[in-house]
Design a protein around this motif. Structure first.
Motif, PDB file in Angstrom:
ATOM      1  N   LEU A  77     -33.215  56.588 -12.485  1.00  0.00           N
ATOM      2  CA  LEU A  77     -34.022  56.796 -13.690  1.00  0.00           C
ATOM      3  C   LEU A  77     -34.127  58.279 -13.986  1.00  0.00           C
ATOM      4  N   ALA A  78     -34.434  59.063 -12.942  1.00  0.00           N
ATOM      5  CA  ALA A  78     -34.597  60.500 -13.148  1.00  0.00           C
ATOM      6  C   ALA A  78     -33.298  61.094 -13.694  1.00  0.00           C
TER       7      ALA A  78
ATOM      8  N   GLY B  81     -36.282  50.993  -4.317  1.00  0.00           N
ATOM      9  CA  GLY B  81     -37.174  51.817  -5.126  1.00  0.00           C
ATOM     10  C   GLY B  81     -36.677  53.249  -5.214  1.00  0.00           C
ATOM     11  N   ALA B  82     -36.223  53.781  -4.080  1.00  0.00           N
ATOM     12  CA  ALA B  82     -35.754  55.162  -4.065  1.00  0.00           C
ATOM     13  C   ALA B  82     -34.529  55.325  -4.967  1.00  0.00           C
TER      14      ALA B  82
ATOM     15  N   VAL C 266     -32.046  48.224 -15.038  1.00  0.00           N
ATOM     16  CA  VAL C 266     -32.319  49.608 -15.421  1.00  0.00           C
ATOM     17  C   VAL C 266     -31.456  50.571 -14.605  1.00  0.00           C
TER      18      VAL C 266
ATOM     19  N   ILE D 135     -42.272  49.624  -7.044  1.00  0.00           N
ATOM     20  CA  ILE D 135     -41.374  49.062  -6.027  1.00  0.00           C
ATOM     21  C   ILE D 135     -41.291  50.007  -4.828  1.00  0.00           C
TER      22      ILE D 135
ATOM     23  N   TYR E 100     -32.710  59.784 -17.481  1.00  0.00           N
ATOM     24  CA  TYR E 100     -33.616  60.294 -18.507  1.00  0.00           C
ATOM     25  C   TYR E 100     -33.661  61.814 -18.535  1.00  0.00           C
ATOM     26  N   TYR E 101     -33.353  62.466 -17.395  1.00  0.00           N
ATOM     27  CA  TYR E 101     -33.326  63.922 -17.419  1.00  0.00           C
ATOM     28  C   TYR E 101     -32.173  64.413 -18.291  1.00  0.00           C
TER      29      TYR E 101
ATOM     30  N   LEU F 204     -33.700  53.433  -7.429  1.00  0.00           N
ATOM     31  CA  LEU F 204     -34.141  53.217  -8.806  1.00  0.00           C
ATOM     32  C   LEU F 204     -34.732  54.498  -9.388  1.00  0.00           C
ATOM     33  N   LEU F 205     -35.644  55.125  -8.636  1.00  0.00           N
ATOM     34  CA  LEU F 205     -36.282  56.338  -9.153  1.00  0.00           C
ATOM     35  C   LEU F 205     -35.243  57.438  -9.369  1.00  0.00           C
TER      36      LEU F 205
ATOM     37  N   ALA G 186     -35.549  46.107 -12.686  1.00  0.00           N
ATOM     38  CA  ALA G 186     -35.155  47.331 -11.994  1.00  0.00           C
ATOM     39  C   ALA G 186     -33.647  47.384 -11.808  1.00  0.00           C
TER      40      ALA G 186
ATOM     41  N   ILE H  71     -38.968  60.119 -18.078  1.00  0.00           N
ATOM     42  CA  ILE H  71     -38.772  58.680 -17.920  1.00  0.00           C
ATOM     43  C   ILE H  71     -39.929  57.993 -18.642  1.00  0.00           C
TER      44      ILE H  71
ATOM     45  N   THR I 206     -39.281  64.543 -16.084  1.00  0.00           N
ATOM     46  CA  THR I 206     -37.948  64.008 -16.331  1.00  0.00           C
ATOM     47  C   THR I 206     -37.922  63.093 -17.552  1.00  0.00           C
TER      48      THR I 206
ATOM     49  N   ARG J  88     -33.271  64.039 -21.769  1.00  0.00           N
ATOM     50  CA  ARG J  88     -34.252  65.067 -22.099  1.00  0.00           C
ATOM     51  C   ARG J  88     -33.545  66.367 -22.444  1.00  0.00           C
TER      52      ARG J  88
END
Lengths: 341, 349
Positions: free
Chosen positions: A321-322, A314-315, A269, B141, A325-326, A317-318, A266, B130, B128, A329
């Motif tokens: 990631l968003a 975690g927050a 990433v 997590i 990758y957005y 990380l998300l 994580a 991912i 998104t 995209r």
């Protein structure tokens, strides 16, 4: 006029690196505001000491991610190589770092090579293969060598001293602190990895493998050799990190670091390493691990219990990631690129 | 006779699994005898397999699309914590409130929590882009984080005695939790085979880009699928809570490896598009019988970890060999997804 960043790194900073730097500075400022003692050299040295093994493991993960895989076996490889090397040393009646370190690195290398061979010939998702090897390694070690712990009194003396050794010592008020010997080790591994990734054909091959396996093999990249390097190198530095972890904890615990793999992945990433495009930077990895380490050790100083660590991590990380990758995209949509999955 | 042969031919992998299962059962009968073939052992096996079977079902659905869900255990644990919160007396006064109402609220809360977990996964993956492996790593997590914040890291004790019944009650000496799992498996099998969305899940796993070009609303499909996965985790959570009479972060961590093992063993292709619920049932049966046998033989936890890992590698190795033979006879009809095959042909080694 070159920017200072560019003159040091020879490239432009990535968006993730900028965003992480801002996040870390803001967070440190908030913590420092709550607790002025936080903004001191001692904190920096503490983070170096605690974070060094994680940082090394993260470098391995970065390499694997750049090559388009995911390895979850590295904490087990780290613990197994270090534990086996200690046991082996005792069998010879020794207590010396010069024995433990090379043996641990070689064992890590071998375990990594096994991973590489299985991944190459089974042609299955690397996650699943390494999940299998992880269980086999850990189970095999526990069955054959047992799972006895050796706390500081019974662990090898040289290893315990290694964990406390400093290269620079500062006499503070009442207590002295210093920069751990881990620091130069991490720096050397950073430099070697950076050199291999960006200045050798092997490094180009790793990026090529991660970007597009088919294209890589058609331009003549030896996939097996590249994989052997990626997983072997990851295993070897994990072997080093395992010893450092035991030394830093002042405790030899053969079942430690369970579930740690996901945290390190994580952190890497967050640092911008992409599973889908042969992307990732060492600086980003460094910042990701630093953020992880900050959350682990400083939430208490903000008046929050350490139970919030996973939540925040975690927050973040998300969110990262968003964001990463957005963007991809959107650019894929513009360029009419279609990806599987 | 002919139909049987035809069936065996059509379900080659499943027949092999069934054969191995019979062999294992016979062998265990010889070695362990009555210790294995007793009503009490059968019942305890049926109870144990229930929550794990549901988690494996959740994992298998994700793998059908070529994805993976690393958050199944943590969503289940979080859903269990949310449900258990109602059963501890923190929200309702247990003395004065009707237990049925309390339990009803707990069940709804846990299922809803599971559903929301799955929905978040689905939204992240579909909206998104991912990769599922990273999205669910992040959410696992995050969910663990939420669970730790709610419980403070401690274990939530369940104080509503009637709720324990769920894990104990039997119908005609079959545990209810086992029946719940069987119903879920049957529903999943029907949905995958007979509904439009079910067929599309296979198509998505086979070639998501082609599916997109046929005009299917693939994003909605993925969101729906992960929401269902979350719901299944919620059901598993209820069983977990009633069986252990508590909920805590860190429960069932070993399930993740086992779930992946059982799904790969069941013949699902991790690159998507292949796999049958029948195979999953057979693989679950095998894993549970072996697991119980190891317990009877007093194997330690690390022995089990070792055996599961070795089994996972062995199954992948055998699959590889079988697929290689198939390709030799059937031309280049590849069985393991485009991405993987490319390397096989191009590699100079």
């Amino acid at each position: 006029m070159k920017s200072p960043f560019r003159s040091v790194f020879g490239r432009r900073s990535t968006q993730v690196e900028r965003y992480l730097t801002v996040l870390i500075i803001v967070y440190s400022a908030v913590v420092g505001f709550q607790n002025p003692r936080f903004l001191s050299l001692e904190t920096v040295f503490d983070i170096v000491h605690e974070g060094a093994p994680t940082m090394i493991l993260a470098i391995g993960v970065l390499l694997v991610l750049i090559s388009g895989g995911i390895d979850v076996s590295f904490p087990v490889v780290a613990i197994c190589s270090a534990y086996v090397s200690i046991k082996l040393m005792w069998a010879f009646g020794l207590d010396a770092l010069w024995f433990m370190i090379p043996v641990s690195i070689v064992i890590g290398l071998l375990l990594g090579l096994i991973n590489a061979l299985l991944i190459h010939f089974l042609k299955l998702p690397t996650l699943i293969v390494t999940l299998g090897t992880m269980s086999v390694y850990r189970g095999f070690m526990a069955i054959t060598l047992g799972t006895s712990q050796y706390p500081v009194a019974t662990m090898p003396k040289s290893l315990a001293e290694f964990g406390l050794a400093n290269i620079v010592s500062v006499e503070g008020e009442g207590s002295s602190y210093g920069l751990s010997v881990f620091f130069p080790i991490v720096v050397v591994i950073f430099i070697v990895t950076w050199f291999i990734l960006y200045h050798t054909m092997l490094g180009r091959a790793v990026f090529a493998l991660g970007s597009d396996e088919e294209a890589a093999s058609r331009i003549g990249v030896n996939l097996l050799r590249t994989r052997l390097f990626v997983y072997g190198y990851t295993g070897a530095i994990a072997g080093m990190a395992g010893l450092m972890y035991f030394a830093a904890m002042q405790n030899v615990d053969p079942v430690a670091l369970q579930g740690f793999e996901l945290m390190v992945i994580a952190a890497v990433v967050i640092g911008g390493a992409k599973l889908t495009g042969g992307e990732g930077t060492i600086l980003g990895t460094f910042l990701g691990v630093l953020l992880f380490q900050l959350f682990q050790s400083t939430l208490v100083q903000l008046g929050l219990a350490s139970t919030w660590a996973s939540f925040f991590f975690g927050a973040v990380l998300l969110f990262s990631l968003a964001m990463i990758y957005y963007r991809q995209r959107k650019s894929d949509q513009r360029n009419l690129v279609f990806r599987i999955g | 006779m002919e139909t049987i042969l035809k069936w065996l031919k059509a379900n080659g992998y499943e027949s092999v699994l069934a054969g191995v299962n019979i062999l294992v059962l016979l062998l265990l009968g010889l070695v362990l005898g009555d210790a294995f073939y007793s009503i009490s052992n059968m019942q305890s096996m049926a109870t144990q397999v229930a929550e794990f079977g549901l988690l494996a079902l959740a994992m298998s659905l994700a793998m059908l699309t070529g994805g993976i869900d690393l958050s199944i255990v943590s969503s289940a644990v979080l859903a269990g914590i949310v449900g258990a919160e109602f059963l501890t007396g923190n929200i309702f006064d247990l003395e004065t409130t009707d237990p049925t109402l309390v339990m009803g609220a707990a069940v709804v809360a846990a299922l809803l929590a599971g559903l929301l977990c799955g929905l978040l996964n689905g939204l992240l993956i579909a909206k998104t882009s991912i990769p599922p492996i990273l999205a669910t790593l992040g959410t696992s997590i995050f969910f663990t984080g939420i669970g730790t914040v709610i419980t403070g890291g401690a274990s939530l004790p369940v104080r509503v005695k009637a709720f324990f019944q769920l894990g104990v009650v039997t119908v005609a000496s079959v545990p209810v939790v086992f029946i719940i799992m069987v119903i879920a498996l049957i529903l999943a099998a029907i949905a995958l085979k007979r509904t439009r969305s079910g067929r599309r899940i296979y198509l998505y796993g086979e070639n998501s880009i082609a599916l997109r070009f046929t005009g299917v609303r693939h994003e909605r499909l993925i969101i729906l699928l992960y929401a269902v996965i979350g719901l299944i985790c919620g059901i598993a959570a209820l069983i977990m809570v009633s069986r252990t009479a508590s909920a805590r972060v860190g429960y069932g961590e070993a399930y993740l490896l086992q779930a992946i093992l059982v799904v790969v063993l069941a013949g699902f292709n991790p690159f998507g598009g292949r796999g049958k619920i029948l195979g999953l049932v057979l693989a679950l049966m095998m894993l549970q019988t072996l697991s119980s046998a190891f317990t009877i033989m007093r194997y330690g936890p690390y022995m089990k970890v070792f055996i599961w890992g070795a089994m996972l590698l062995a199954v992948m190795f055998l699959n590889r060999l079988m697929n290689r033979n198939k390709r030799a006879t059937k031309g280049d009809e590849s069985n393991d997804g485009g991405k993987a095959m490319v390397a096989a042909e191009g590699s100079p080694a």
